[in-house]
Design an enzyme around this catalytic site. Structure first.
Site, PDB file in Angstrom:
ATOM      1  N   PRO A  86       0.820  -1.218   0.000  1.00 41.47           N
ATOM      2  CA  PRO A  86       0.000   0.000   0.000  1.00 41.47           C
ATOM      3  C   PRO A  86       0.857   1.273   0.000  1.00 41.47           C
ATOM      4  O   PRO A  86       0.350   2.369  -0.258  1.00 41.47           O
ATOM      5  CB  PRO A  86      -0.841  -0.110   1.271  1.00 41.47           C
ATOM      6  CG  PRO A  86      -0.286  -1.233   2.065  1.00 41.47           C
ATOM      7  CD  PRO A  86       0.543  -2.075   1.149  1.00 41.47           C
ATOM      8  N   GLU A 113       1.521  -8.286   8.813  1.00 45.06           N
ATOM      9  CA  GLU A 113       1.626  -6.879   9.180  1.00 45.06           C
ATOM     10  C   GLU A 113       2.727  -6.164   8.414  1.00 45.06           C
ATOM     11  O   GLU A 113       2.889  -4.970   8.513  1.00 45.06           O
ATOM     12  CB  GLU A 113       1.822  -6.736  10.693  1.00 45.06           C
ATOM     13  CG  GLU A 113       0.529  -6.823  11.482  1.00 45.06           C
ATOM     14  CD  GLU A 113      -0.042  -8.236  11.580  1.00 45.06           C
ATOM     15  OE1 GLU A 113       0.675  -9.204  11.270  1.00 45.06           O
ATOM     16  OE2 GLU A 113      -1.209  -8.357  11.974  1.00 45.06           O
ATOM     17  N   ARG A 150      -5.197  -8.689 -20.235  1.00 49.58           N
ATOM     18  CA  ARG A 150      -6.214  -8.337 -21.239  1.00 49.58           C
ATOM     19  C   ARG A 150      -5.678  -7.364 -22.292  1.00 49.58           C
ATOM     20  O   ARG A 150      -6.258  -7.226 -23.365  1.00 49.58           O
ATOM     21  CB  ARG A 150      -7.502  -7.823 -20.595  1.00 49.58           C
ATOM     22  CG  ARG A 150      -7.372  -6.516 -19.878  1.00 49.58           C
ATOM     23  CD  ARG A 150      -8.658  -6.137 -19.166  1.00 49.58           C
ATOM     24  NE  ARG A 150      -9.719  -5.675 -20.067  1.00 49.58           N
ATOM     25  CZ  ARG A 150      -9.731  -4.495 -20.674  1.00 49.58           C
ATOM     26  NH1 ARG A 150      -8.722  -3.657 -20.517  1.00 49.58           N
ATOM     27  NH2 ARG A 150     -10.728  -4.150 -21.460  1.00 49.58           N
ATOM     28  N   ASP A 164     -11.619   1.292 -23.987  1.00 50.85           N
ATOM     29  CA  ASP A 164     -11.647   1.168 -22.531  1.00 50.85           C
ATOM     30  C   ASP A 164     -11.840   2.498 -21.826  1.00 50.85           C
ATOM     31  O   ASP A 164     -11.314   3.510 -22.260  1.00 50.85           O
ATOM     32  CB  ASP A 164     -10.304   0.630 -22.016  1.00 50.85           C
ATOM     33  CG  ASP A 164     -10.169  -0.868 -22.176  1.00 50.85           C
ATOM     34  OD1 ASP A 164     -11.182  -1.514 -22.447  1.00 50.85           O
ATOM     35  OD2 ASP A 164      -9.040  -1.362 -22.020  1.00 50.85           O
TER      36      ASP A 164
HETATM   37 CL1  6GU Z   1      -0.418  -3.808  -3.194  1.00 47.49          CL
HETATM   38  N1  6GU Z   1      -1.089  -4.538  -0.744  1.00 47.49           N
HETATM   39  C1  6GU Z   1      -1.825  -4.430   0.363  1.00 47.49           C
HETATM   40  N2  6GU Z   1      -1.572  -5.246   1.395  1.00 47.49           N
HETATM   41  N3  6GU Z   1      -2.803  -3.550   0.517  1.00 47.49           N
HETATM   42  C2  6GU Z   1      -3.035  -2.752  -0.524  1.00 47.49           C
HETATM   43  C3  6GU Z   1      -2.313  -2.806  -1.726  1.00 47.49           C
HETATM   44  C4  6GU Z   1      -1.321  -3.726  -1.790  1.00 47.49           C
HETATM   45  N4  6GU Z   1      -2.796  -1.885  -2.566  1.00 47.49           N
HETATM   46  C5  6GU Z   1      -3.785  -1.291  -1.896  1.00 47.49           C
HETATM   47  N5  6GU Z   1      -3.930  -1.803  -0.685  1.00 47.49           N
END
Ligand code: 6GU
Length: 222
Positions: A86, A113, A150, A164
């Site tokens: 994230p 975690e 795709r 798209d």
């Molecule tokens: Cl790539 N990993 C995780 N654990 N949470 C996320 C993410 C990735 N992308 C958005 N949230």
């Protein structure tokens, strides 16, 4: 295109790889997708892949050894290594398009975690799929693999992705099928007219109107 995915939950990928367009793309050899279980690379007698973080605090942390060994055994000179987190750069259609031109990807799914900070040094790029937190990178790696696959030549009719949503920063225009009148909701008459240039014009206008209403941020970027 070859996509190698490193995960501690290989079973999560079964449905994904065995359904619809992704399944067909694999059968037709447009893409090769390999799932590698990080645990099999662990040199620990109990095949451990995580441990407590130094300094205390939240939960378990993925250890560097199995992931370094996995990446080092798979990496070729053409392979680009992506780390799902994230904290990465937010994914979008342009990124999907650029990645679809790569020869080989190695995607590392983070989990629990967190992962040991030194794992970051393996990655050419860190990718997030949006501002929310998943329990692991597996779903994110599937999102990326799906959106890239795709776009590979011959996977879907090329016309399908010319239109798209997000191409040229526009959302897709509305489409209709039978019946012409469903519970009083009618198909726009221009689509029944057979007049190709009018249809094209209607679609361009509908696309722009929809983008302005729903995603004014995209229109500003144009
Ligand atoms: Cl790539 N990993 C995780 N654990 N949470 C996320 C993410 C990735 N992308 C958005 N949230």
């Amino acid at each position: 295109m070859k996509i190698n995915i490193l995960t501690i939950f290989p079973e999560m990928f079964e449905g994904f790889l065995n359904t619809s367009i992704i399944k067909r793309a694999i059968q037709n050899k447009k893409v090769e997708i390999n799932i590698y279980d990080i645990r099999t690379y662990s040199t620990d007698p109990h095949k451990k892949v995580d441990d407590y973080g130094f300094g205390g605090g939240k939960g378990m942390v993925l250890m560097p050894q199995p992931i370094f060994d996995a990446v080092e055994s798979l990496k070729t000179k053409d392979a680009k290594v992506l780390l799902m987190t994230p904290q990465g750069r937010t994914y979008n259609q342009k990124k999907a398009y650029n990645l679809s031109k790569e020869k080989e990807l190695i995607i590392i799914c983070g989990h629990y975690e967190g992962f040991d900070e030194r794992i970051r040094s393996l990655a050419d790029e860190e990718i997030s799929i949006g501002d929310y937190v998943l329990t692991g990178g597996e779903l994110a790696s599937m999102v990326i693999t799906d959106s890239i696959t795709r776009l590979i030549d011959g996977v879907i009719e090329s016309e399908s992705h010319l239109n798209d949503s997000f191409n040229n920063n526009l959302l897709d225009y509305p489409v209709y099928t039978k019946p012409v009148d469903f519970r009083g909701m009618k198909v726009p008459s221009v689509l029944l007219s057979g007049h190709h240039s009018n249809i094209k014009k209607y679609r361009e206008e509908a696309s722009l109107k929809r983008t302005k209403e729903r995603r004014p941020d995209l229109v500003e970027e144009r």
